[in-house]
Design an enzyme around this catalytic site. Structure first.
Site, PDB file in Angstrom:
ATOM      1  N   SER A  14     -63.144 -64.955  -6.812  1.00 30.15           N
ATOM      2  CA  SER A  14     -63.907 -65.031  -5.561  1.00 30.15           C
ATOM      3  C   SER A  14     -63.280 -64.093  -4.544  1.00 30.15           C
ATOM      4  O   SER A  14     -62.268 -63.438  -4.812  1.00 30.15           O
ATOM      5  CB  SER A  14     -63.899 -66.470  -5.021  1.00 30.15           C
ATOM      6  OG  SER A  14     -62.586 -66.842  -4.635  1.00 30.15           O
ATOM      7  N   LYS A  15     -63.873 -64.053  -3.353  1.00 37.17           N
ATOM      8  CA  LYS A  15     -63.407 -63.118  -2.323  1.00 37.17           C
ATOM      9  C   LYS A  15     -61.954 -63.358  -1.926  1.00 37.17           C
ATOM     10  O   LYS A  15     -61.277 -62.436  -1.480  1.00 37.17           O
ATOM     11  CB  LYS A  15     -64.307 -63.216  -1.089  1.00 37.17           C
ATOM     12  CG  LYS A  15     -65.680 -62.598  -1.314  1.00 37.17           C
ATOM     13  CD  LYS A  15     -66.538 -62.674  -0.068  1.00 37.17           C
ATOM     14  CE  LYS A  15     -67.891 -62.028  -0.318  1.00 37.17           C
ATOM     15  NZ  LYS A  15     -68.782 -62.147   0.856  1.00 37.17           N
ATOM     16  N   ARG A  16     -61.485 -64.581  -2.087  1.00 38.54           N
ATOM     17  CA  ARG A  16     -60.092 -64.827  -1.693  1.00 38.54           C
ATOM     18  C   ARG A  16     -59.100 -64.131  -2.627  1.00 38.54           C
ATOM     19  O   ARG A  16     -57.920 -63.992  -2.304  1.00 38.54           O
ATOM     20  CB  ARG A  16     -59.799 -66.326  -1.616  1.00 38.54           C
ATOM     21  CG  ARG A  16     -59.912 -67.079  -2.908  1.00 38.54           C
ATOM     22  CD  ARG A  16     -59.911 -68.580  -2.665  1.00 38.54           C
ATOM     23  NE  ARG A  16     -60.175 -69.325  -3.878  1.00 38.54           N
ATOM     24  CZ  ARG A  16     -59.262 -69.674  -4.756  1.00 38.54           C
ATOM     25  NH1 ARG A  16     -58.000 -69.332  -4.577  1.00 38.54           N
ATOM     26  NH2 ARG A  16     -59.567 -70.367  -5.826  1.00 38.54           N
ATOM     27  N   HIS A  17     -59.578 -63.675  -3.777  1.00 36.14           N
ATOM     28  CA  HIS A  17     -58.712 -62.911  -4.685  1.00 36.14           C
ATOM     29  C   HIS A  17     -58.738 -61.413  -4.362  1.00 36.14           C
ATOM     30  O   HIS A  17     -58.071 -60.619  -5.022  1.00 36.14           O
ATOM     31  CB  HIS A  17     -59.157 -63.116  -6.140  1.00 36.14           C
ATOM     32  CG  HIS A  17     -59.013 -64.530  -6.609  1.00 36.14           C
ATOM     33  ND1 HIS A  17     -60.102 -65.344  -6.851  1.00 36.14           N
ATOM     34  CD2 HIS A  17     -57.914 -65.282  -6.870  1.00 36.14           C
ATOM     35  CE1 HIS A  17     -59.678 -66.534  -7.252  1.00 36.14           C
ATOM     36  NE2 HIS A  17     -58.358 -66.515  -7.280  1.00 36.14           N
ATOM     37  N   GLY A  18     -59.522 -61.025  -3.372  1.00 36.35           N
ATOM     38  CA  GLY A  18     -59.658 -59.607  -3.041  1.00 36.35           C
ATOM     39  C   GLY A  18     -61.088 -59.166  -3.253  1.00 36.35           C
ATOM     40  O   GLY A  18     -62.015 -59.984  -3.300  1.00 36.35           O
TER      41      GLY A  18
END
Length: 464
Positions: free
Chosen positions: A240-244
């Protein structure tokens, strides 16, 4: 393979082309090309509240950038509503679907009762055997699922998976506003488009038994299914976006090469011996679903960066030249000089953005001196070296301002001052590039050019 292979990539336009979607598209594309089949692009935009034309364009743009060319489409489900209604009516006429008059409030109340009793929320079949319509209520249409026995999904990647039919309820295939639902329209589309293999993410696996029964209701043999394992972040949670960055466009904007991204994505779940780097032609030749693993793949940004660097090294300066312009801005350099500059830096650049940023001292008239480097190398001790360099380089004729002549100047100064090359070259490097690391100083000076070299040396000396 005896039958003509027809596969489809069917994204929902509720966001940009995701890394996971791109991998699904790639696997479908490779499977189709390997078997000389057809690759179809279908836009599944039945979720009208979240689907936008902007995202449709972005998905198509991302596919083009990745060079995943489709053979048919793009088709849009919102253009095919009348077709879906005809298929719904066929099921109603055959008694394989029925009108449901239960209100959303009634259904919600029953869901809450089931949850309170620790039971799964299922439609209880209230309207399944209803004989007469209820006036003044706009109904939904539900599909009659089998209530006994089991459904076997013989997946090409995950093997046989058995579902007890008792866990399924009669699901809605047409809403009360006459819009069809996802599980129904995908089957209609796949029947109409003659899809032979459905290769998609395993987040769709639980939809498969429902869809298989719709195929059978229309007297059709379901396509072969292959559900790809999901892509996880480094913490083993779904990517997801929290991984980049997670969209294809984000990697394009960060200066990644499409062929490197494709090469990395294919290795998330598929392998061929110990080979890491593949051309597209090799992938088409070697790809098979038998070598797709059933376990989730972990996305490693560092591995992708390494792979992109390998592709950067393999390209010629001529190939990289047009790619750098969007990131470097206006470049006032002739083609030969620009390609020379790229050739000095591509080995140490892992992305186009890194390459563009490292070229600043080639393409901008002035440089910003790193404070620490300036203090160490631009001082009273190095002033005589810089003064001598300036004098000797100024004396070189414009037509002779080459790396060979520049090297001869430096070699002469080494003998004069009785020092090692680093004593003279490093102050010159800082004055000309702003930092302590660069390609070979003689080549750098040639590419920077006589005019800018003299200006930068004069400025450095004025600051000492």
């Amino acid at each position: 393979m005896a039958e003509d292979v027809r596969v489809r990539f069917a994204p929902s336009p509720t966001g940009y082309l995701h890394i996971g979607g791109a991998r699904t598209a790639l696997f479908n594309y490779l499977f189709a090309r390997h078997h000389n089949g057809k690759f179809i692009l279908r836009i599944e935009d039945t979720d009208r509240s979240r689907s936008t034309d902007e995202y449709i364009e972005a998905i198509i743009d991302g596919m083009k950038w990745l060079n995943l060319e489709h053979d048919e489409g793009p088709f849009r489900q919102t253009d095919r509503t009348e077709l879906y209604r005809q298929y719904v009516n066929r099921l109603l006429q055959q008694g394989k679907a029925y009108y449901c008059y239960c209100s959303p409030d009634e259904l919600e109340s029953k869901r809450k009762l089931a949850a309170a009793a620790g039971k799964p929320p299922r439609y209880g079949g209230t309207c399944r055997d209803l004989k007469n319509p209820i006036a003044e209520i706009k109904p939904t249409v539900r599909f009659k699922m089998p209530q006994h026995g089991s459904t076997v999904v013989d997946d090409l990647i995950k093997g046989k998976i058995v579902y007890e039919n008792s866990v399924f309820d009669d699901f809605i295939i047409m809403r009360s506003d006459d819009t069809p639902t996802y599980n129904f329209v995908v089957v209609v589309d796949d029947i109409e488009m003659g899809i032979t293999h459905i290769i998609r993410g395993d987040d769709h696996l639980n939809n498969t038994p429902k869809q298989m029964h719709i195929y059978e209701a229309f007297g059709k043999t379901p396509p072969k299914f292959a559900h790809l394992p999901m892509i996880l972040g480094s913490d083993k949670a779904r990517l997801s976006k929290r991984h980049g960055a997670t969209s294809v466009q984000a990697y394009r904007d960060m200066g990644y090469l499409p062929e490197a991204l494709l090469n990395y994505l294919v290795r998330l779940g598929w392998s061929h011996a110990d080979q890491e780097i593949f051309t597209l032609a090799e992938l088409i030749d070697k790809f098979s679903l038998e070598h797709v693993g059933s376990s989730a793949a972990v996305f490693n940004p560092e591995k992708l960066l390494w792979m992109n660097g390998e592709y950067m090294k393999a390209k010629s300066p001529e190939e990289l030249s047009p790619l750098i312009t969007p990131f470097a801005g206006s470049i006032d350099m002739d083609k030969t000089r620009l390609e020379k500059a790229i050739g000095t830096l591509q080995e140490r650049s892992r992305t186009i953005v890194e390459l563009a940023n490292s070229m600043r001292y080639y393409i901008e008239e002035d440089v910003v001196i790193d404070e620490k480097a300036g203090k160490k190398f631009l001082n009273s001790e190095t002033k005589p070296y810089l003064t001598a360099i300036l004098e000797r380089l100024t004396a070189i004729a414009d037509n002779d301002f080459t790396a060979k002549e520049i090297e001869a100047v430096f070699m002469g100064l080494l003998a004069e001052f009785g020092v090692q090359l680093g004593k003279i070259a490093q102050p010159a490097r800082v004055a000309l590039t702003g930092n302590t690391v660069s390609p070979g100083i003689f080549e750098v000076i040639e590419i920077v050019g006589k005019e800018w070299t003299i200006k930068r040396l004069q400025k450095a000396l004025a600051g000492i």
